[in-house]
Design an enzyme around this catalytic site. Structure first.
Site, PDB file in Angstrom:
ATOM      1  N   PRO A  18     -26.553  30.903  -5.761  1.00 45.75           N
ATOM      2  CA  PRO A  18     -27.966  30.163  -5.444  1.00 45.75           C
ATOM      3  C   PRO A  18     -27.484  29.302  -6.788  1.00 45.75           C
ATOM      4  O   PRO A  18     -27.367  29.038  -7.930  1.00 45.75           O
ATOM      5  CB  PRO A  18     -28.434  31.421  -6.343  1.00 45.75           C
ATOM      6  N   CYS A 102     -26.820  33.932 -15.988  1.00 44.88           N
ATOM      7  CA  CYS A 102     -27.477  32.212 -16.004  1.00 44.88           C
ATOM      8  C   CYS A 102     -27.734  32.091 -18.200  1.00 44.88           C
ATOM      9  O   CYS A 102     -27.368  32.717 -18.883  1.00 44.88           O
ATOM     10  CB  CYS A 102     -29.163  32.140 -15.862  1.00 44.88           C
ATOM     11  N   ASN A 204     -16.486  33.381  -8.158  1.00 46.93           N
ATOM     12  CA  ASN A 204     -17.642  31.983  -8.070  1.00 46.93           C
ATOM     13  C   ASN A 204     -16.888  31.360  -8.598  1.00 46.93           C
ATOM     14  O   ASN A 204     -16.165  31.337 -10.657  1.00 46.93           O
ATOM     15  CB  ASN A 204     -18.536  32.774  -8.416  1.00 46.93           C
ATOM     16  N   GLY A 205     -16.675  30.164  -8.513  1.00 46.49           N
ATOM     17  CA  GLY A 205     -16.622  28.718 -10.435  1.00 46.49           C
ATOM     18  C   GLY A 205     -15.126  27.600  -9.415  1.00 46.49           C
ATOM     19  O   GLY A 205     -14.351  27.973  -9.364  1.00 46.49           O
ATOM     20  N   ARG A 229     -21.899  24.200  -6.988  1.00 47.17           N
ATOM     21  CA  ARG A 229     -21.908  22.626  -6.986  1.00 47.17           C
ATOM     22  C   ARG A 229     -21.195  21.574  -5.794  1.00 47.17           C
ATOM     23  O   ARG A 229     -21.623  20.839  -5.738  1.00 47.17           O
ATOM     24  CB  ARG A 229     -21.101  22.009  -8.225  1.00 47.17           C
TER      25      ARG A 229
HETATM   26  C1  LIG Z   1     -27.928  23.046 -10.052  1.00 49.05           C
HETATM   27  C2  LIG Z   1     -27.402  24.478 -11.355  1.00 49.05           C
HETATM   28  C3  LIG Z   1     -28.957  25.657 -10.783  1.00 49.05           C
HETATM   29  C4  LIG Z   1     -28.468  26.176 -10.849  1.00 49.05           C
HETATM   30  N1  LIG Z   1     -29.232  27.884 -11.200  1.00 49.05           N
HETATM   31  C5  LIG Z   1     -28.706  29.062 -10.754  1.00 49.05           C
HETATM   32  C6  LIG Z   1     -29.530  30.184  -9.894  1.00 49.05           C
HETATM   33  O1  LIG Z   1     -30.998  30.067  -9.785  1.00 49.05           O
HETATM   34  N2  LIG Z   1     -29.442  31.172  -9.911  1.00 49.05           N
HETATM   35  C7  LIG Z   1     -27.653  31.693 -10.318  1.00 49.05           C
HETATM   36  O2  LIG Z   1     -27.467  32.884 -10.109  1.00 49.05           O
HETATM   37  N3  LIG Z   1     -26.561  30.600 -10.466  1.00 49.05           N
HETATM   38  C8  LIG Z   1     -26.920  29.409 -10.432  1.00 49.05           C
HETATM   39  N4  LIG Z   1     -26.541  27.888 -10.816  1.00 49.05           N
HETATM   40  C9  LIG Z   1     -24.917  28.840 -10.825  1.00 49.05           C
HETATM   41  C10 LIG Z   1     -24.245  28.815 -10.009  1.00 49.05           C
HETATM   42  O3  LIG Z   1     -24.974  29.562  -8.659  1.00 49.05           O
HETATM   43  C11 LIG Z   1     -22.981  29.139 -10.116  1.00 49.05           C
HETATM   44  O4  LIG Z   1     -22.413  30.684 -10.473  1.00 49.05           O
HETATM   45  C12 LIG Z   1     -22.003  27.898 -10.636  1.00 49.05           C
HETATM   46  O5  LIG Z   1     -22.548  26.506  -9.989  1.00 49.05           O
HETATM   47  C13 LIG Z   1     -20.568  27.978 -10.769  1.00 49.05           C
HETATM   48  O6  LIG Z   1     -20.292  27.981  -9.204  1.00 49.05           O
HETATM   49  P1  LIG Z   1     -19.236  26.259  -8.878  1.00 49.05           P
HETATM   50  O7  LIG Z   1     -18.642  26.255  -9.603  1.00 49.05           O
HETATM   51  O8  LIG Z   1     -19.609  26.906  -7.577  1.00 49.05           O
HETATM   52  O9  LIG Z   1     -20.886  25.774  -8.717  1.00 49.05           O
HETATM   53  C14 LIG Z   1     -26.610  26.894 -11.276  1.00 49.05           C
HETATM   54  C15 LIG Z   1     -26.142  26.074 -10.961  1.00 49.05           C
HETATM   55  C16 LIG Z   1     -26.629  24.820 -11.067  1.00 49.05           C
HETATM   56  C17 LIG Z   1     -25.343  23.334 -10.912  1.00 49.05           C
END
Ligand SMILES: Cc1cc2nc3c(=O)[nH]c(=O)nc-3n(C[C@H](O)[C@H](O)[C@H](O)COP(=O)(O)O)c2cc1C
Length: 335
Positions: A18, A102, A204-205, A229
Protein backbone atom coordinates in the site's frame (compact mmCIF):
# COMPACT_ATOMS: atom_id res chain seq x y z
CA UNK A 1 -19.48 -12.18 -4.54
CA UNK A 2 -16.96 -14.54 -3.00
CA UNK A 3 -14.16 -13.50 -0.68
CA UNK A 4 -10.79 -14.59 -1.96
CA UNK A 5 -8.77 -15.19 1.16
CA UNK A 6 -6.95 -18.36 0.07
CA UNK A 7 -4.37 -16.11 -1.52
CA UNK A 8 -2.70 -15.60 1.86
CA UNK A 9 -1.73 -19.25 1.84
CA UNK A 10 -1.15 -19.56 -1.88
CA UNK A 11 2.13 -20.04 -3.66
CA UNK A 12 4.26 -17.00 -2.77
CA UNK A 13 1.83 -14.14 -3.44
CA UNK A 14 3.26 -10.86 -4.65
CA UNK A 15 1.54 -7.93 -2.96
CA UNK A 16 1.32 -4.42 -4.28
CA UNK A 17 2.42 -2.74 -1.06
CA UNK A 18 0.00 0.00 0.00
CA UNK A 19 1.19 3.52 -0.82
CA UNK A 20 -0.69 6.73 -0.21
CA UNK A 21 -1.37 8.66 -3.42
CA UNK A 22 -0.05 5.73 -5.47
CA UNK A 23 -2.11 2.57 -4.94
CA UNK A 24 -5.42 4.05 -6.06
CA UNK A 25 -7.84 1.93 -8.10
CA UNK A 26 -6.38 2.82 -11.54
CA UNK A 27 -2.85 1.83 -10.52
CA UNK A 28 -4.05 -1.24 -8.64
CA UNK A 29 -5.89 -2.51 -11.72
CA UNK A 30 -2.80 -2.02 -13.88
CA UNK A 31 -0.59 -3.86 -11.37
CA UNK A 32 -3.13 -6.66 -11.21
CA UNK A 33 -2.98 -7.04 -14.98
CA UNK A 34 0.79 -7.42 -14.75
CA UNK A 35 0.63 -10.08 -12.07
CA UNK A 36 0.11 -8.54 -8.62
CA UNK A 37 -1.63 -11.20 -6.52
CA UNK A 38 -2.83 -9.08 -3.60
CA UNK A 39 -3.88 -5.45 -3.73
CA UNK A 40 -4.25 -3.08 -0.81
CA UNK A 41 -5.90 0.32 -0.74
CA UNK A 42 -4.04 3.41 0.41
CA UNK A 43 -4.26 3.64 4.20
CA UNK A 44 -7.47 5.19 5.46
CA UNK A 45 -7.65 7.09 8.79
CA UNK A 46 -10.26 5.61 11.09
CA UNK A 47 -10.96 8.91 12.84
CA UNK A 48 -12.02 10.28 9.45
CA UNK A 49 -13.97 7.13 8.51
CA UNK A 50 -16.18 7.40 11.58
CA UNK A 51 -16.88 11.05 10.79
CA UNK A 52 -17.89 10.01 7.27
CA UNK A 53 -15.24 12.19 5.66
CA UNK A 54 -15.92 11.82 1.96
CA UNK A 55 -12.32 11.68 0.75
CA UNK A 56 -11.61 8.84 3.17
CA UNK A 57 -14.74 6.84 2.35
CA UNK A 58 -13.84 7.17 -1.33
CA UNK A 59 -10.71 5.14 -0.60
CA UNK A 60 -12.91 2.14 0.21
CA UNK A 61 -13.92 1.90 -3.42
CA UNK A 62 -12.64 -0.94 -5.55
CA UNK A 63 -13.88 -3.08 -8.39
CA UNK A 64 -14.61 -6.81 -8.30
CA UNK A 65 -11.69 -7.37 -10.69
CA UNK A 66 -9.31 -6.18 -7.99
CA UNK A 67 -9.98 -9.09 -5.65
CA UNK A 68 -8.29 -10.29 -3.54
CA UNK A 69 -8.03 -6.85 -1.99
CA UNK A 70 -7.54 -5.49 1.50
CA UNK A 71 -8.70 -2.16 2.83
CA UNK A 72 -5.97 -0.78 5.05
CA UNK A 73 -6.86 1.33 8.08
CA UNK A 74 -4.83 3.25 10.63
CA UNK A 75 -5.38 5.31 13.73
CA UNK A 76 -4.65 5.53 17.43
CA UNK A 77 -8.08 5.73 19.09
CA UNK A 78 -9.33 2.33 20.18
CA UNK A 79 -13.04 2.91 19.60
CA UNK A 80 -12.47 4.66 16.29
CA UNK A 81 -10.20 1.86 15.08
CA UNK A 82 -12.84 -0.75 15.83
CA UNK A 83 -15.74 1.29 14.43
CA UNK A 84 -13.65 2.26 11.41
CA UNK A 85 -12.73 -1.37 10.79
CA UNK A 86 -16.41 -2.34 10.89
CA UNK A 87 -17.27 0.39 8.39
CA UNK A 88 -14.41 -0.73 6.14
CA UNK A 89 -15.72 -4.30 6.35
CA UNK A 90 -19.11 -3.11 5.11
CA UNK A 91 -17.41 -2.25 1.80
CA UNK A 92 -16.78 -6.03 1.56
CA UNK A 93 -13.07 -6.23 0.81
CA UNK A 94 -11.52 -9.69 1.09
CA UNK A 95 -9.75 -8.68 4.27
CA UNK A 96 -8.87 -5.76 6.51
CA UNK A 97 -5.24 -4.79 6.92
CA UNK A 98 -4.17 -2.81 9.99
CA UNK A 99 -1.30 -0.38 9.53
CA UNK A 100 1.04 -0.57 12.55
CA UNK A 101 4.00 0.55 10.47
CA UNK A 102 3.65 4.10 9.20
CA UNK A 103 6.67 6.11 10.39
CA UNK A 104 5.40 9.59 9.42
CA UNK A 105 5.97 11.93 12.37
CA UNK A 106 2.49 13.34 12.75
CA UNK A 107 1.01 9.83 12.65
CA UNK A 108 3.59 7.91 14.72
CA UNK A 109 3.87 10.62 17.38
CA UNK A 110 0.16 10.29 18.06
CA UNK A 111 0.62 6.58 18.62
CA UNK A 112 -0.81 5.43 15.28
CA UNK A 113 1.16 3.48 12.64
CA UNK A 114 4.55 2.48 14.01
CA UNK A 115 3.95 4.77 17.00
CA UNK A 116 2.06 1.84 18.51
CA UNK A 117 5.42 0.23 19.32
CA UNK A 118 5.51 2.59 22.30
CA UNK A 119 2.41 0.90 23.68
CA UNK A 120 2.42 -2.75 22.65
CA UNK A 121 -0.45 -3.81 24.98
CA UNK A 122 -2.61 -1.24 23.15
CA UNK A 123 -1.50 -2.63 19.78
CA UNK A 124 -2.56 -6.10 20.86
CA UNK A 125 -5.84 -4.88 22.38
CA UNK A 126 -6.89 -2.94 19.27
CA UNK A 127 -5.87 -5.73 16.92
CA UNK A 128 -7.82 -8.25 18.98
CA UNK A 129 -10.81 -5.90 19.11
CA UNK A 130 -10.83 -5.58 15.34
CA UNK A 131 -10.46 -9.33 14.78
CA UNK A 132 -13.49 -9.88 17.01
CA UNK A 133 -15.52 -7.03 15.55
CA UNK A 134 -15.28 -7.75 11.84
CA UNK A 135 -16.54 -10.74 10.02
CA UNK A 136 -13.51 -10.85 7.73
CA UNK A 137 -9.92 -12.00 8.00
CA UNK A 138 -7.59 -9.37 9.44
CA UNK A 139 -3.92 -8.91 8.61
CA UNK A 140 -1.32 -6.54 10.05
CA UNK A 141 1.48 -4.63 8.37
CA UNK A 142 4.24 -3.43 10.65
CA UNK A 143 7.97 -2.79 11.13
CA UNK A 144 10.75 -4.32 13.23
CA UNK A 145 10.13 -2.05 16.21
CA UNK A 146 10.55 1.56 17.30
CA UNK A 147 14.33 1.92 17.13
CA UNK A 148 17.62 0.07 17.02
CA UNK A 149 17.34 -0.79 20.73
CA UNK A 150 13.81 -2.11 20.54
CA UNK A 151 13.54 -4.49 17.63
CA UNK A 152 10.76 -6.44 19.28
CA UNK A 153 9.10 -7.93 16.23
CA UNK A 154 9.85 -11.58 17.05
CA UNK A 155 7.93 -11.35 20.31
CA UNK A 156 5.28 -8.97 18.97
CA UNK A 157 4.59 -11.29 16.02
CA UNK A 158 3.65 -14.10 18.42
CA UNK A 159 1.36 -11.81 20.36
CA UNK A 160 -0.26 -10.53 17.19
CA UNK A 161 -0.77 -14.09 16.01
CA UNK A 162 -2.57 -14.84 19.28
CA UNK A 163 -5.13 -12.12 18.48
CA UNK A 164 -6.37 -14.22 15.57
CA UNK A 165 -4.90 -12.33 12.62
CA UNK A 166 -4.54 -14.33 9.42
CA UNK A 167 -1.23 -12.93 8.18
CA UNK A 168 1.56 -10.55 9.07
CA UNK A 169 3.58 -8.31 6.77
CA UNK A 170 6.87 -6.96 8.09
CA UNK A 171 8.89 -4.10 6.64
CA UNK A 172 12.52 -4.67 7.63
CA UNK A 173 13.14 -1.28 9.19
CA UNK A 174 12.41 0.36 12.54
CA UNK A 175 10.25 3.44 12.89
CA UNK A 176 13.33 5.57 13.54
CA UNK A 177 15.00 4.41 10.34
CA UNK A 178 12.11 5.80 8.31
CA UNK A 179 13.35 4.81 4.83
CA UNK A 180 17.10 5.08 5.49
CA UNK A 181 19.67 2.25 5.45
CA UNK A 182 19.01 -1.09 3.81
CA UNK A 183 15.96 -3.06 4.92
CA UNK A 184 17.13 -5.78 7.33
CA UNK A 185 15.49 -9.10 6.52
CA UNK A 186 17.21 -11.18 9.20
CA UNK A 187 14.50 -10.54 11.81
CA UNK A 188 11.79 -11.13 9.22
CA UNK A 189 13.42 -14.53 8.66
CA UNK A 190 13.55 -15.10 12.41
CA UNK A 191 9.82 -14.46 12.71
CA UNK A 192 9.13 -16.77 9.80
CA UNK A 193 11.33 -19.52 11.21
CA UNK A 194 10.03 -19.24 14.76
CA UNK A 195 8.45 -22.70 15.31
CA UNK A 196 5.62 -21.06 17.28
CA UNK A 197 4.49 -19.07 14.26
CA UNK A 198 1.92 -20.64 11.97
CA UNK A 199 0.33 -17.69 10.16
CA UNK A 200 1.84 -16.63 6.81
CA UNK A 201 4.64 -14.08 7.09
CA UNK A 202 5.17 -11.61 4.26
CA UNK A 203 8.42 -9.71 3.90
CA UNK A 204 8.85 -6.16 2.71
CA UNK A 205 11.63 -3.72 2.00
CA UNK A 206 13.85 -2.86 -0.95
CA UNK A 207 12.82 -5.67 -3.29
CA UNK A 208 13.58 -4.06 -6.63
CA UNK A 209 14.64 -6.93 -8.89
CA UNK A 210 13.59 -10.49 -9.67
CA UNK A 211 16.96 -11.68 -8.32
CA UNK A 212 16.33 -10.05 -4.96
CA UNK A 213 12.79 -11.46 -4.86
CA UNK A 214 14.18 -14.97 -5.38
CA UNK A 215 16.91 -14.38 -2.82
CA UNK A 216 14.53 -13.32 -0.03
CA UNK A 217 12.21 -16.19 -0.89
CA UNK A 218 14.98 -18.76 -0.60
CA UNK A 219 17.04 -17.20 2.17
CA UNK A 220 14.33 -16.14 4.60
CA UNK A 221 11.57 -18.58 3.68
CA UNK A 222 8.86 -15.91 3.75
CA UNK A 223 5.42 -16.81 2.40
CA UNK A 224 5.28 -13.89 -0.02
CA UNK A 225 6.53 -10.34 -0.47
CA UNK A 226 5.19 -6.81 -0.68
CA UNK A 227 6.67 -4.53 -3.30
CA UNK A 228 6.25 -0.80 -2.88
CA UNK A 229 8.50 1.82 -4.44
CA UNK A 230 9.81 -0.46 -7.19
CA UNK A 231 6.31 -0.57 -8.68
CA UNK A 232 6.10 3.19 -9.17
CA UNK A 233 6.12 3.72 -12.94
CA UNK A 234 6.97 0.03 -13.23
CA UNK A 235 3.89 -2.18 -12.86
CA UNK A 236 5.68 -4.77 -15.02
CA UNK A 237 7.82 -5.78 -12.03
CA UNK A 238 5.26 -8.41 -11.01
CA UNK A 239 5.37 -10.25 -14.34
CA UNK A 240 9.15 -9.88 -14.44
CA UNK A 241 9.46 -11.59 -11.05
CA UNK A 242 7.03 -14.36 -11.95
CA UNK A 243 8.78 -15.03 -15.24
CA UNK A 244 12.16 -15.12 -13.52
CA UNK A 245 10.89 -17.55 -10.87
CA UNK A 246 9.56 -19.82 -13.57
CA UNK A 247 12.41 -19.72 -16.08
CA UNK A 248 15.45 -18.16 -14.41
CA UNK A 249 15.47 -15.70 -17.27
CA UNK A 250 14.52 -12.08 -17.66
CA UNK A 251 11.51 -10.94 -19.62
CA UNK A 252 12.24 -8.51 -22.41
CA UNK A 253 11.59 -5.01 -21.06
CA UNK A 254 8.37 -3.35 -22.26
CA UNK A 255 8.73 -1.40 -25.49
CA UNK A 256 8.45 2.35 -25.43
CA UNK A 257 5.11 2.02 -27.20
CA UNK A 258 3.81 -0.18 -24.39
CA UNK A 259 5.20 2.19 -21.78
CA UNK A 260 3.41 5.10 -23.39
CA UNK A 261 0.16 3.14 -23.68
CA UNK A 262 0.15 2.02 -20.05
CA UNK A 263 1.21 5.41 -18.71
CA UNK A 264 -1.46 7.13 -20.82
CA UNK A 265 -4.13 4.71 -19.61
CA UNK A 266 -2.94 5.24 -16.03
CA UNK A 267 -3.12 9.03 -16.32
CA UNK A 268 -6.56 9.06 -17.94
CA UNK A 269 -7.99 6.63 -15.38
CA UNK A 270 -6.51 8.71 -12.54
CA UNK A 271 -8.16 11.81 -13.96
CA UNK A 272 -11.47 10.01 -13.99
CA UNK A 273 -10.82 8.88 -10.42
CA UNK A 274 -9.74 12.12 -8.78
CA UNK A 275 -9.96 14.96 -11.26
CA UNK A 276 -7.44 16.49 -13.63
CA UNK A 277 -5.33 18.67 -11.39
CA UNK A 278 -4.82 16.12 -8.57
CA UNK A 279 -4.20 13.28 -11.01
CA UNK A 280 -1.63 15.28 -12.97
CA UNK A 281 0.21 16.03 -9.74
CA UNK A 282 0.18 12.43 -8.52
CA UNK A 283 1.28 11.00 -11.86
CA UNK A 284 4.54 13.00 -11.72
CA UNK A 285 6.15 10.45 -9.43
CA UNK A 286 5.66 7.75 -12.09
CA UNK A 287 7.13 9.37 -15.22
CA UNK A 288 10.86 8.92 -14.56
CA UNK A 289 10.44 5.17 -14.26
CA UNK A 290 7.80 4.70 -16.94
CA UNK A 291 10.20 6.29 -19.40
CA UNK A 292 13.56 5.45 -17.89
CA UNK A 293 14.59 3.38 -20.89
CA UNK A 294 14.50 6.34 -23.18
CA UNK A 295 17.84 7.81 -24.07
CA UNK A 296 18.14 11.57 -23.61
CA UNK A 297 14.78 11.67 -21.86
CA UNK A 298 15.82 14.52 -19.56
CA UNK A 299 14.45 17.53 -21.49
CA UNK A 300 11.12 15.77 -22.03
CA UNK A 301 11.04 14.68 -18.41
CA UNK A 302 11.42 18.24 -17.21
CA UNK A 303 8.64 19.34 -19.54
CA UNK A 304 6.41 16.45 -18.39
CA UNK A 305 6.97 17.31 -14.74
CA UNK A 306 6.07 20.94 -15.36
CA UNK A 307 3.07 20.37 -17.62
CA UNK A 308 -0.26 21.29 -16.05
CA UNK A 309 -2.64 20.68 -18.94
CA UNK A 310 -3.78 17.25 -20.05
CA UNK A 311 -3.43 18.09 -23.78
CA UNK A 312 0.15 19.17 -23.26
CA UNK A 313 0.99 15.90 -21.43
CA UNK A 314 -0.70 13.74 -24.08
CA UNK A 315 1.29 15.63 -26.68
CA UNK A 316 4.52 14.86 -24.85
CA UNK A 317 3.56 11.17 -24.69
CA UNK A 318 3.20 11.18 -28.47
CA UNK A 319 6.63 12.79 -28.84
CA UNK A 320 8.06 9.97 -26.75
CA UNK A 321 6.27 7.43 -28.95
CA UNK A 322 7.50 9.10 -32.14
CA UNK A 323 11.00 8.97 -30.82
CA UNK A 324 10.55 5.27 -30.37
CA UNK A 325 9.25 4.61 -33.87
CA UNK A 326 11.90 6.84 -35.40
CA UNK A 327 14.47 4.92 -33.38
CA UNK A 328 16.45 8.09 -33.65
CA UNK A 329 18.11 10.57 -31.44
CA UNK A 330 15.74 12.64 -29.34
CA UNK A 331 17.24 15.78 -30.84
CA UNK A 332 15.47 14.92 -34.10
CA UNK A 333 12.05 14.86 -32.43
CA UNK A 334 10.31 18.20 -32.83
CA UNK A 335 9.87 19.63 -29.33
C1 LIG B 1 4.78 7.22 -1.12
C2 LIG B 1 4.61 6.10 -0.12
C3 LIG B 1 3.39 5.94 0.51
C4 LIG B 1 3.22 4.89 1.42
N1 LIG B 1 1.98 4.71 1.98
C5 LIG B 1 1.78 3.61 2.76
C6 LIG B 1 0.46 3.28 3.23
O1 LIG B 1 -0.53 3.97 2.96
N2 LIG B 1 0.34 2.17 4.00
C7 LIG B 1 1.41 1.36 4.32
O2 LIG B 1 1.25 0.35 5.01
N3 LIG B 1 2.63 1.64 3.88
C8 LIG B 1 2.84 2.72 3.10
N4 LIG B 1 4.08 2.95 2.58
C9 LIG B 1 5.16 1.96 2.84
C10 LIG B 1 5.23 0.90 1.74
O3 LIG B 1 4.05 0.14 1.66
C11 LIG B 1 6.39 -0.06 1.99
O4 LIG B 1 6.20 -0.68 3.22
C12 LIG B 1 7.75 0.65 1.99
O5 LIG B 1 7.86 1.55 0.92
C13 LIG B 1 8.90 -0.37 1.92
O6 LIG B 1 8.76 -1.20 0.80
P1 LIG B 1 9.57 -0.93 -0.59
O7 LIG B 1 11.05 -0.90 -0.24
O8 LIG B 1 9.21 -2.09 -1.47
O9 LIG B 1 9.12 0.39 -1.10
C14 LIG B 1 4.29 4.01 1.71
C15 LIG B 1 5.52 4.19 1.07
C16 LIG B 1 5.69 5.22 0.17
C17 LIG B 1 7.03 5.37 -0.51
Amino acid sequence: MQFKTDVLRSNFPLWLSPMEDVTNPPFRRICKRFGADVLVTEFVPTDAIIRNVKTSLLKFQFSESERPLAIQIYGHLEDAMIEGAKMAAEAKPDFIDINWGCPVKKIANRGAGSGIFRNIPKMIRITEGIVKAVNLPVTVKTRLGWDENSKVIVDVAERLQDTGIMGLSIHGRTRCQLYTDEADWTLIGEVKNNPRMHIPIFGNGDVKTPERALEVKNKYGVDGILIGRATIGNPWIFSEIKHFFKTGEHLLPPSIDERVNVCREHLLACIEWKGESKAIGEMRKHYSTYFRAIPHFKPLRIELLQAKELDHILDLFEKIRMFNSAGADLQSVPM
